[in-house]
Write a protein that holds these residues in place. Sequence first.
Motif, PDB file in Angstrom:
ATOM      1  N   LEU A 179     -15.653  30.796 -40.937  1.00  0.00           N
ATOM      2  CA  LEU A 179     -15.543  30.755 -39.486  1.00  0.00           C
ATOM      3  C   LEU A 179     -15.168  29.353 -39.036  1.00  0.00           C
ATOM      4  N   VAL A 180     -14.255  29.267 -38.084  1.00  0.00           N
ATOM      5  CA  VAL A 180     -13.826  27.981 -37.546  1.00  0.00           C
ATOM      6  C   VAL A 180     -13.845  28.073 -36.021  1.00  0.00           C
ATOM      7  N   GLU A 181     -14.638  27.195 -35.414  1.00  0.00           N
ATOM      8  CA  GLU A 181     -14.723  27.165 -33.962  1.00  0.00           C
ATOM      9  C   GLU A 181     -13.738  26.152 -33.398  1.00  0.00           C
ATOM     10  N   SER A 182     -13.322  26.390 -32.171  1.00  0.00           N
ATOM     11  CA  SER A 182     -12.473  25.438 -31.460  1.00  0.00           C
ATOM     12  C   SER A 182     -12.653  25.655 -29.971  1.00  0.00           C
ATOM     13  N   GLY A 183     -12.122  24.708 -29.194  1.00  0.00           N
ATOM     14  CA  GLY A 183     -12.119  24.879 -27.751  1.00  0.00           C
ATOM     15  C   GLY A 183     -13.133  24.031 -26.996  1.00  0.00           C
ATOM     16  N   GLY A 184     -13.988  23.330 -27.723  1.00  0.00           N
ATOM     17  CA  GLY A 184     -14.948  22.478 -27.041  1.00  0.00           C
ATOM     18  C   GLY A 184     -14.285  21.266 -26.425  1.00  0.00           C
ATOM     19  N   GLY A 185     -15.065  20.509 -25.652  1.00  0.00           N
ATOM     20  CA  GLY A 185     -14.541  19.309 -25.039  1.00  0.00           C
ATOM     21  C   GLY A 185     -15.433  18.812 -23.935  1.00  0.00           C
ATOM     22  N   LEU A 186     -14.921  17.855 -23.196  1.00  0.00           N
ATOM     23  CA  LEU A 186     -15.634  17.274 -22.062  1.00  0.00           C
ATOM     24  C   LEU A 186     -15.182  17.971 -20.793  1.00  0.00           C
ATOM     25  N   VAL A 187     -16.142  18.423 -20.020  1.00  0.00           N
ATOM     26  CA  VAL A 187     -15.817  19.146 -18.800  1.00  0.00           C
ATOM     27  C   VAL A 187     -16.801  18.733 -17.718  1.00  0.00           C
ATOM     28  N   SER A 244     -14.992  25.097 -16.713  1.00  0.00           N
ATOM     29  CA  SER A 244     -14.936  26.216 -17.650  1.00  0.00           C
ATOM     30  C   SER A 244     -14.240  25.802 -18.939  1.00  0.00           C
ATOM     31  N   LEU A 245     -14.559  26.520 -19.988  1.00  0.00           N
ATOM     32  CA  LEU A 245     -13.901  26.366 -21.273  1.00  0.00           C
ATOM     33  C   LEU A 245     -13.790  27.736 -21.925  1.00  0.00           C
ATOM     34  N   THR A 246     -12.850  27.858 -22.840  1.00  0.00           N
ATOM     35  CA  THR A 246     -12.783  29.048 -23.691  1.00  0.00           C
ATOM     36  C   THR A 246     -12.976  28.606 -25.133  1.00  0.00           C
ATOM     37  N   LEU A 247     -14.057  29.018 -25.730  1.00  0.00           N
ATOM     38  CA  LEU A 247     -14.347  28.714 -27.120  1.00  0.00           C
ATOM     39  C   LEU A 247     -13.826  29.846 -28.000  1.00  0.00           C
ATOM     40  N   SER A 248     -13.309  29.484 -29.156  1.00  0.00           N
ATOM     41  CA  SER A 248     -12.785  30.470 -30.096  1.00  0.00           C
ATOM     42  C   SER A 248     -13.499  30.362 -31.422  1.00  0.00           C
ATOM     43  N   THR A 306     -24.669  21.388 -22.324  1.00  0.00           N
ATOM     44  CA  THR A 306     -24.161  20.458 -23.332  1.00  0.00           C
ATOM     45  C   THR A 306     -24.790  20.724 -24.687  1.00  0.00           C
ATOM     46  N   GLY A 307     -23.969  20.720 -25.730  1.00  0.00           N
ATOM     47  CA  GLY A 307     -24.485  20.930 -27.072  1.00  0.00           C
ATOM     48  C   GLY A 307     -23.365  21.305 -28.018  1.00  0.00           C
ATOM     49  N   VAL A 308     -23.731  21.489 -29.268  1.00  0.00           N
ATOM     50  CA  VAL A 308     -22.783  21.974 -30.271  1.00  0.00           C
ATOM     51  C   VAL A 308     -22.884  23.495 -30.308  1.00  0.00           C
ATOM     52  N   TYR A 309     -21.763  24.131 -30.163  1.00  0.00           N
ATOM     53  CA  TYR A 309     -21.700  25.592 -30.138  1.00  0.00           C
ATOM     54  C   TYR A 309     -21.190  26.088 -31.494  1.00  0.00           C
ATOM     55  N   TYR A 310     -21.962  26.969 -32.113  1.00  0.00           N
ATOM     56  CA  TYR A 310     -21.634  27.520 -33.414  1.00  0.00           C
ATOM     57  C   TYR A 310     -21.396  29.025 -33.296  1.00  0.00           C
ATOM     58  N   CYS A 311     -20.511  29.551 -34.109  1.00  0.00           N
ATOM     59  CA  CYS A 311     -20.466  30.998 -34.261  1.00  0.00           C
ATOM     60  C   CYS A 311     -20.957  31.350 -35.659  1.00  0.00           C
ATOM     61  N   ALA A 312     -21.459  32.549 -35.775  1.00  0.00           N
ATOM     62  CA  ALA A 312     -22.012  33.015 -37.034  1.00  0.00           C
ATOM     63  C   ALA A 312     -21.695  34.497 -37.200  1.00  0.00           C
ATOM     64  N   ALA A 313     -21.534  34.910 -38.451  1.00  0.00           N
ATOM     65  CA  ALA A 313     -21.285  36.309 -38.770  1.00  0.00           C
ATOM     66  C   ALA A 313     -22.495  36.889 -39.475  1.00  0.00           C
ATOM     67  N   ARG A 321     -21.466  30.683 -41.167  1.00  0.00           N
ATOM     68  CA  ARG A 321     -21.570  29.921 -39.926  1.00  0.00           C
ATOM     69  C   ARG A 321     -20.498  28.866 -39.922  1.00  0.00           C
ATOM     70  N   GLY A 322     -19.918  28.610 -38.759  1.00  0.00           N
ATOM     71  CA  GLY A 322     -18.908  27.580 -38.662  1.00  0.00           C
ATOM     72  C   GLY A 322     -19.520  26.200 -38.509  1.00  0.00           C
ATOM     73  N   GLN A 323     -18.655  25.210 -38.413  1.00  0.00           N
ATOM     74  CA  GLN A 323     -19.110  23.823 -38.295  1.00  0.00           C
ATOM     75  C   GLN A 323     -19.499  23.451 -36.880  1.00  0.00           C
ATOM     76  N   GLY A 324     -19.041  24.233 -35.921  1.00  0.00           N
ATOM     77  CA  GLY A 324     -19.424  23.981 -34.539  1.00  0.00           C
ATOM     78  C   GLY A 324     -18.349  23.247 -33.760  1.00  0.00           C
ATOM     79  N   THR A 325     -18.423  23.392 -32.453  1.00  0.00           N
ATOM     80  CA  THR A 325     -17.536  22.677 -31.549  1.00  0.00           C
ATOM     81  C   THR A 325     -18.400  22.103 -30.424  1.00  0.00           C
ATOM     82  N   LEU A 326     -18.164  20.839 -30.083  1.00  0.00           N
ATOM     83  CA  LEU A 326     -19.017  20.141 -29.133  1.00  0.00           C
ATOM     84  C   LEU A 326     -18.550  20.392 -27.709  1.00  0.00           C
ATOM     85  N   VAL A 327     -19.491  20.778 -26.877  1.00  0.00           N
ATOM     86  CA  VAL A 327     -19.258  20.935 -25.448  1.00  0.00           C
ATOM     87  C   VAL A 327     -20.100  19.903 -24.719  1.00  0.00           C
ATOM     88  N   THR A 328     -19.454  19.074 -23.929  1.00  0.00           N
ATOM     89  CA  THR A 328     -20.158  18.058 -23.149  1.00  0.00           C
ATOM     90  C   THR A 328     -19.852  18.277 -21.680  1.00  0.00           C
TER      91      THR A 328
END
Length: 131
Positions: free
Chosen positions: A4-12, A17-21, A91-98, A121-128
Amino acid sequence: EVQLVESGGGLVQPGGSLTLSCAASGFFSDDSGIAWFRQAPGKEREGISCIQTNDGTTYYAEIVEGRFTISSDRAKNTVYLQVNNLTPEDTGVYYCAAGSLCLIQFRGGRRFSGLTNLDARGQGTLVTVSS
């Protein structure tokens, strides 16, 4: 083996809004549960949403219900988490898991989503969220 690979995080900014994948590769069962978790600095990991891929049933933690939407594109083996009306508390690191089955869990009187038999589980994407 599922990867699993997450993406889409960032500073907002607050209210943004954001779309995480969450892109999955490898063996992907038709009846998997795919969940999103997040972990803020100094806090426990919490399950915020889950989708059962065979029928699209969705589950949400009460702290995100109405603001976050989980969806899946089975053709792309990708699960999305649309996050709206963000606050600094998101705010935090968002992970997806199967795993196998999505479920609802209660902790401290609050409702969270969960997932049985996590096997990836993926490595996570940071949302701030900050102004």
